[in-house]
Design a protein around this motif. Structure first.
Motif: not given
Length: 264
Positions: A244-249
């Motif tokens: 989960a490297d894009k927390l704005d997803e």
């Protein structure tokens, strides 16, 4: 009898007489039509009371052709009218036909059948509810007992229109809260959840809110603790494991976030 007693008795009788007159006036005064905004339709049951002419009201069911039949004047068109407008129409027919000089008419709805909406899903008392008066969507859900572990999303299906998905907390108390129409189907889906485990302050299952991001999901669990790090989060989605490297997803239903231990 003492003079004081005679005065008291006279006053008492006078008050009783006035009370009787007031009651008589109240009985002869036309009662305001109930639920004035309700539009009558076939199979609705109404009481038509003609004051001073008939002792009892006439209870009638509106026929499929929209009409009702009353004594001395015959058929009257009722469907599409409000109780107040129908009362005026009935009075006019009695007066115009010289049956009664000054008829006082009141119409009250006994059974609301023609105008109703259906509430389904995660509410306490799902079923068919009458639309007695103009009713907003959130009010109808409250009349169905409110949400029962339901999501914050409500689905509105209306004949001839595209399905609408609305957020209850966003429309409640605003003009965006639609007026329910006859034939509407309202569905409150079951609560949708996601899960956060590992090195967070409050791990567990949480309700998925519309537009929630992975960062907000992490905050729902109190954020990572001293042993955790945002740089080491595994995401389990639809049977697949990923970073989960894009927390704005955006979070998806059933997502599982696992915050791993910080490396020393």
């Amino acid at each position: 009898m003492h003079r004081t007693a005679r005065i008291f008795l006279a006053a008492t009788l006078g008050m009783m007489a006035l009370t009787g007159v007031s009651a008589a006036i109240a009985q002869s005064t036309p009662v305001a039509a109930a639920d004035e905004a309700y539009v009558l339709g076939p199979d609705d049951v109404i009481d038509v009371r003609i004051y001073g002419q008939f002792q009892e009201p006439f209870r009638v069911r509106i026929r499929s052709d929209g009409g009702i039949t009353l004594p001395l004047i015959g058929d009257v068109a009722a469907a599409g009218e409000t109780p107040g407008r129908l009362a005026k129409t009935i009075r006019k027919q009695y007066v115009d036909n010289r049956i009664f000089n000054n008829a006082i008419v009141n119409v009250e709805v006994v059974s609301y059948v023609s105008r109703s909406a259906t509430v389904l899903g995660a509410v306490r008392t799902p079923g068919i509810l009458p639309l007695v008066r103009p009713t907003r969507l959130t009010t109808l859900i409250a009349q169905a007992g409110g949400q029962n572990n339901g999501s914050s999303i409500v689905v509105l299906r209306r004949p001839g229109m595209a399905e609408q998905r609305l957020v209850i907390s966003q429309i409640a108390g605003t003009e965006a809260d639609p007026i329910v129409q006859a034939g509407d189907v309202v569905i409150v889906p079951a609560e949708v959840r996601f899960f956060v485990y590992g090195q967070v302050r409050a791990p567990g299952a949480f309700t998925l809110e519309p537009g929630m991001t992975l960062r907000q999901a992490l905050a729902s669990a109190g954020g990572q603790n001293d042993a955790g790090t945002e740089r080491s989060i595994r995401l389990y989605r639809n049977g697949q494991e990923m970073w989960a490297d894009k927390l704005d997803e955006l979070v998806q239903p059933g997502d599982v976030l696992y915050i791993r231990t910080r490396l020393l």
